[in-house]
Design a protein around this motif. Structure first.
Motif, PDB file in Angstrom:
ATOM      1  N   GLY A 287       0.814  -1.214   0.000  1.00  0.00           N
ATOM      2  CA  GLY A 287       0.000   0.000   0.000  1.00  0.00           C
ATOM      3  C   GLY A 287       0.848   1.265   0.000  1.00  0.00           C
ATOM      4  O   GLY A 287       2.064   1.213  -0.196  1.00  0.00           O
TER       5      GLY A 287
ATOM      6  N   LYS B 148       8.488   1.177   0.212  1.00  0.00           N
ATOM      7  CA  LYS B 148       9.004   0.329  -0.876  1.00  0.00           C
ATOM      8  C   LYS B 148      10.244   0.924  -1.532  1.00  0.00           C
ATOM      9  O   LYS B 148      11.221   0.212  -1.758  1.00  0.00           O
ATOM     10  CB  LYS B 148       7.945   0.147  -1.974  1.00  0.00           C
ATOM     11  CG  LYS B 148       6.868  -0.843  -1.639  1.00  0.00           C
ATOM     12  CD  LYS B 148       5.908  -1.004  -2.805  1.00  0.00           C
ATOM     13  CE  LYS B 148       5.009   0.189  -2.991  1.00  0.00           C
ATOM     14  NZ  LYS B 148       5.506   1.324  -3.708  1.00  0.00           N
TER      15      LYS B 148
ATOM     16  N   GLU C 154       6.656   1.254 -11.479  1.00  0.00           N
ATOM     17  CA  GLU C 154       5.385   1.365 -12.209  1.00  0.00           C
ATOM     18  C   GLU C 154       4.425   2.241 -11.430  1.00  0.00           C
ATOM     19  O   GLU C 154       4.463   2.220 -10.190  1.00  0.00           O
ATOM     20  CB  GLU C 154       4.776  -0.011 -12.414  1.00  0.00           C
ATOM     21  CG  GLU C 154       5.484  -0.804 -13.480  1.00  0.00           C
ATOM     22  CD  GLU C 154       4.542  -1.729 -14.256  1.00  0.00           C
ATOM     23  OE1 GLU C 154       3.399  -1.935 -13.817  1.00  0.00           O
ATOM     24  OE2 GLU C 154       4.968  -2.234 -15.289  1.00  0.00           O
TER      25      GLU C 154
ATOM     26  N   ARG D  84       1.887   7.624 -16.619  1.00  0.00           N
ATOM     27  CA  ARG D  84       1.951   7.847 -15.170  1.00  0.00           C
ATOM     28  C   ARG D  84       1.470   9.262 -14.814  1.00  0.00           C
ATOM     29  O   ARG D  84       0.637   9.424 -13.943  1.00  0.00           O
ATOM     30  CB  ARG D  84       3.390   7.652 -14.676  1.00  0.00           C
ATOM     31  CG  ARG D  84       3.574   7.970 -13.207  1.00  0.00           C
ATOM     32  CD  ARG D  84       5.039   8.001 -12.802  1.00  0.00           C
ATOM     33  NE  ARG D  84       5.161   8.344 -11.403  1.00  0.00           N
ATOM     34  CZ  ARG D  84       5.121   7.472 -10.403  1.00  0.00           C
ATOM     35  NH1 ARG D  84       5.014   6.190 -10.654  1.00  0.00           N
ATOM     36  NH2 ARG D  84       5.198   7.874  -9.164  1.00  0.00           N
TER      37      ARG D  84
ATOM     38  N   LEU E 226      -1.678   9.985 -12.409  1.00  0.00           N
ATOM     39  CA  LEU E 226      -1.459  10.502 -11.046  1.00  0.00           C
ATOM     40  C   LEU E 226      -1.914  11.952 -10.884  1.00  0.00           C
ATOM     41  O   LEU E 226      -2.160  12.405  -9.772  1.00  0.00           O
ATOM     42  CB  LEU E 226      -0.001  10.312 -10.615  1.00  0.00           C
ATOM     43  CG  LEU E 226       0.441   8.851 -10.487  1.00  0.00           C
ATOM     44  CD1 LEU E 226       1.817   8.746  -9.841  1.00  0.00           C
ATOM     45  CD2 LEU E 226      -0.552   7.990  -9.706  1.00  0.00           C
TER      46      LEU E 226
ATOM     47  N   PHE F 243      -3.040   1.410 -17.076  1.00  0.00           N
ATOM     48  CA  PHE F 243      -1.870   0.838 -16.382  1.00  0.00           C
ATOM     49  C   PHE F 243      -1.280  -0.306 -17.219  1.00  0.00           C
ATOM     50  O   PHE F 243      -0.058  -0.457 -17.296  1.00  0.00           O
ATOM     51  CB  PHE F 243      -2.256   0.322 -14.993  1.00  0.00           C
ATOM     52  CG  PHE F 243      -2.369   1.395 -13.934  1.00  0.00           C
ATOM     53  CD1 PHE F 243      -1.252   2.105 -13.514  1.00  0.00           C
ATOM     54  CD2 PHE F 243      -3.587   1.694 -13.346  1.00  0.00           C
ATOM     55  CE1 PHE F 243      -1.338   3.089 -12.527  1.00  0.00           C
ATOM     56  CE2 PHE F 243      -3.693   2.671 -12.362  1.00  0.00           C
ATOM     57  CZ  PHE F 243      -2.569   3.373 -11.950  1.00  0.00           C
TER      58      PHE F 243
ATOM     59  N   ARG G 255       2.350  -0.820 -18.882  1.00  0.00           N
ATOM     60  CA  ARG G 255       3.111  -2.046 -18.528  1.00  0.00           C
ATOM     61  C   ARG G 255       3.604  -2.768 -19.776  1.00  0.00           C
ATOM     62  O   ARG G 255       4.731  -3.277 -19.799  1.00  0.00           O
ATOM     63  CB  ARG G 255       2.215  -2.950 -17.679  1.00  0.00           C
ATOM     64  CG  ARG G 255       2.890  -4.222 -17.172  1.00  0.00           C
ATOM     65  CD  ARG G 255       2.112  -4.832 -16.018  1.00  0.00           C
ATOM     66  NE  ARG G 255       1.933  -3.838 -14.982  1.00  0.00           N
ATOM     67  CZ  ARG G 255       0.748  -3.470 -14.471  1.00  0.00           C
ATOM     68  NH1 ARG G 255      -0.362  -4.055 -14.865  1.00  0.00           N
ATOM     69  NH2 ARG G 255       0.678  -2.532 -13.559  1.00  0.00           N
TER      70      ARG G 255
ATOM     71  N   ASP H  85       9.597  -1.364  -8.551  1.00  0.00           N
ATOM     72  CA  ASP H  85       8.760  -0.806  -7.489  1.00  0.00           C
ATOM     73  C   ASP H  85       7.330  -0.788  -8.041  1.00  0.00           C
ATOM     74  O   ASP H  85       6.997   0.094  -8.813  1.00  0.00           O
ATOM     75  CB  ASP H  85       9.286   0.611  -7.178  1.00  0.00           C
ATOM     76  CG  ASP H  85       8.603   1.257  -5.989  1.00  0.00           C
ATOM     77  OD1 ASP H  85       7.507   0.826  -5.608  1.00  0.00           O
ATOM     78  OD2 ASP H  85       9.169   2.232  -5.464  1.00  0.00           O
TER      79      ASP H  85
ATOM     80  N   SER I 145      -0.247  -4.625  -8.506  1.00  0.00           N
ATOM     81  CA  SER I 145      -0.883  -3.351  -8.140  1.00  0.00           C
ATOM     82  C   SER I 145      -2.193  -3.168  -8.913  1.00  0.00           C
ATOM     83  O   SER I 145      -3.173  -2.673  -8.350  1.00  0.00           O
ATOM     84  CB  SER I 145       0.052  -2.164  -8.402  1.00  0.00           C
ATOM     85  OG  SER I 145       1.021  -2.081  -7.383  1.00  0.00           O
TER      86      SER I 145
ATOM     87  N   GLN J  47      -7.148  -1.809  -8.829  1.00  0.00           N
ATOM     88  CA  GLN J  47      -8.287  -1.719  -9.737  1.00  0.00           C
ATOM     89  C   GLN J  47      -9.188  -2.962  -9.626  1.00  0.00           C
ATOM     90  O   GLN J  47     -10.407  -2.845  -9.729  1.00  0.00           O
ATOM     91  CB  GLN J  47      -7.807  -1.563 -11.197  1.00  0.00           C
ATOM     92  CG  GLN J  47      -7.299  -0.174 -11.558  1.00  0.00           C
ATOM     93  CD  GLN J  47      -6.002   0.214 -10.884  1.00  0.00           C
ATOM     94  OE1 GLN J  47      -5.045  -0.553 -10.894  1.00  0.00           O
ATOM     95  NE2 GLN J  47      -5.964   1.392 -10.291  1.00  0.00           N
TER      96      GLN J  47
ATOM     97  N   PHE K  36      -4.479   8.175  -5.728  1.00  0.00           N
ATOM     98  CA  PHE K  36      -4.925   7.114  -4.826  1.00  0.00           C
ATOM     99  C   PHE K  36      -4.664   7.427  -3.356  1.00  0.00           C
ATOM    100  O   PHE K  36      -5.348   6.909  -2.489  1.00  0.00           O
ATOM    101  CB  PHE K  36      -4.279   5.770  -5.217  1.00  0.00           C
ATOM    102  CG  PHE K  36      -4.685   5.348  -6.603  1.00  0.00           C
ATOM    103  CD1 PHE K  36      -5.915   4.739  -6.826  1.00  0.00           C
ATOM    104  CD2 PHE K  36      -3.872   5.611  -7.691  1.00  0.00           C
ATOM    105  CE1 PHE K  36      -6.308   4.387  -8.112  1.00  0.00           C
ATOM    106  CE2 PHE K  36      -4.255   5.264  -8.978  1.00  0.00           C
ATOM    107  CZ  PHE K  36      -5.480   4.652  -9.190  1.00  0.00           C
TER     108      PHE K  36
HETATM  109  P1  TYD Z   1       3.471   6.308  -6.582  1.00  0.00           P
HETATM  110  O1  TYD Z   1       3.673   7.753  -6.275  1.00  0.00           O
HETATM  111  O2  TYD Z   1       4.546   5.592  -7.310  1.00  0.00           O
HETATM  112  O3  TYD Z   1       3.030   5.562  -5.274  1.00  0.00           O
HETATM  113  P2  TYD Z   1       3.833   4.597  -4.342  1.00  0.00           P
HETATM  114  O4  TYD Z   1       4.990   5.390  -3.841  1.00  0.00           O
HETATM  115  O5  TYD Z   1       2.834   4.223  -3.289  1.00  0.00           O
HETATM  116  O6  TYD Z   1       4.228   3.426  -5.200  1.00  0.00           O
HETATM  117  O7  TYD Z   1       2.112   6.226  -7.388  1.00  0.00           O
HETATM  118  C1  TYD Z   1       1.638   5.085  -7.969  1.00  0.00           C
HETATM  119  C2  TYD Z   1       0.181   4.988  -7.642  1.00  0.00           C
HETATM  120  O8  TYD Z   1      -0.511   4.264  -8.661  1.00  0.00           O
HETATM  121  C3  TYD Z   1      -0.067   4.281  -6.341  1.00  0.00           C
HETATM  122  O9  TYD Z   1      -1.133   4.925  -5.670  1.00  0.00           O
HETATM  123  C4  TYD Z   1      -0.527   2.903  -6.791  1.00  0.00           C
HETATM  124  C5  TYD Z   1      -1.208   3.173  -8.096  1.00  0.00           C
HETATM  125  N1  TYD Z   1      -1.208   2.044  -9.053  1.00  0.00           N
HETATM  126  C6  TYD Z   1      -2.420   1.456  -9.413  1.00  0.00           C
HETATM  127  O10 TYD Z   1      -3.477   1.858  -8.942  1.00  0.00           O
HETATM  128  N2  TYD Z   1      -2.409   0.426 -10.324  1.00  0.00           N
HETATM  129  C7  TYD Z   1      -1.251  -0.029 -10.885  1.00  0.00           C
HETATM  130  O11 TYD Z   1      -1.271  -0.969 -11.706  1.00  0.00           O
HETATM  131  C8  TYD Z   1      -0.005   0.585 -10.489  1.00  0.00           C
HETATM  132  C9  TYD Z   1       1.289   0.094 -11.073  1.00  0.00           C
HETATM  133  C10 TYD Z   1      -0.039   1.619  -9.567  1.00  0.00           C
END
Ligand code: TYD
Length: 228
Positions: A18, A23, A46, A57, A61, A77, A81, A102, A107, A112, A169
């Motif tokens: 989460g 991470k 990712e 991304r 975001l 996503f 990928r 990472d 995820s 989702q 998120f």
């Molecule tokens: P990030 O700032 O990298 O968050 P974290 O430091 O928690 O990894 O943002 C990635 C965000 O995207 C995180 O909230 C998780 C979300 N995410 C998904 O919802 N689905 C996915 O397939 C991936 C890869 C990330």
């Protein structure tokens, strides 16, 4: 006896969990430990990792994909990928370099799928398409009570002098994050050969040591090699 090709095959490791579980720090520490063990490895993340996936991304975001709904976001996503696998992950593994990511496909399944309610058939179809056989050899699931994780995120923002705005998120409520935690744990239960759950409610040094013992136990070629 170790088969020589097995011993030299580059490994693909993913980190999942989460928000605010730490991470990124642990990914960097694992890279340092692998370097010390004379393993050539690349760090990626990712959503992102390649120019095209980083563009997806920022779109997501910034909150611009929210109106697409969880199904549309799952497709976005997966598109990122697909490019990440084709342009970064597969070529590095083929060249003998380990890849440490990472976040990866779990995820999408957790955020989702299991938490966002997207149909499992779509999640499976997207995984098949985007991974094209390049699934991780090992997934480290960092587990933490979201109440603790929230406090850590807030503390870090204060230390860095940043406003705590919350991206796409991060702004979901605590119940949503509890369901997210349960989703990752369910994925780990369903994939016991690949996933290892490690409590992130410990010091960074203790967590680093726990991760190294899991990684070195999983891959025999690391046996006897030193950690940083
Ligand atoms: P990030 O700032 O990298 O968050 P974290 O430091 O928690 O990894 O943002 C990635 C965000 O995207 C995180 O909230 C998780 C979300 N995410 C998904 O919802 N689905 C996915 O397939 C991936 C890869 C990330």
């Amino acid at each position: 006896m170790l088969d020589a090709s097995q011993a030299s095959r580059a490994r693909f490791i993913t980190f999942e969990g989460g928000e605010g579980v730490g991470k990124s720090t642990q990914v960097k520490r694992l890279l340092a430990n692998l370097a010390n063990a004379a393993i050539d490895a690349v760090r990626t993340r990712e959503p992102g990792g390649t120019a095209k996936a980083e563009a997806v991304r920022s779109f997501i975001l910034q909150g611009r994909s929210e109106s697409w709904g969880p199904g549309g976001e799952a497709v976005l996503f997966a598109a990122a990928r697909l490019n990440h696998v084709n342009e970064l992950i597969a070529p590095n593994l083929a060249a003998g370099r380990w890849v440490i990511s990472d976040r990866f496909h779990d995820s999408t399944r957790a955020y989702q799928g299991l938490t966002g309610g997207v149909d499992d058939k779509l999640i499976v179809a997207l995984e098949t398409l985007a991974l094209d056989g390049h699934g991780p050899d090992l997934t480290i699931m960092l587990d933490m009570d979201p109440e603790i994780a929230f406090k850590r995120v807030a503390q870090r923002a204060i230390e860095d002098g940043l406003a705590l705005t919350g991206d796409r998120f991060e702004k979901e409520d605590i119940d949503w994050h509890k369901r997210l935690r349960a989703s990752f744990l369910a994925i780990a239960r369903d994939n016991p050969d690949r996933c290892v759950v490690i409590s992130a409610e410990q010091s960074e040094d203790a967590l680093e040591a726990a991760i190294w013992s899991v990684v070195s136990a999983k891959f025999p070629e690391l046996a006897g090699r030193a950690r940083a």
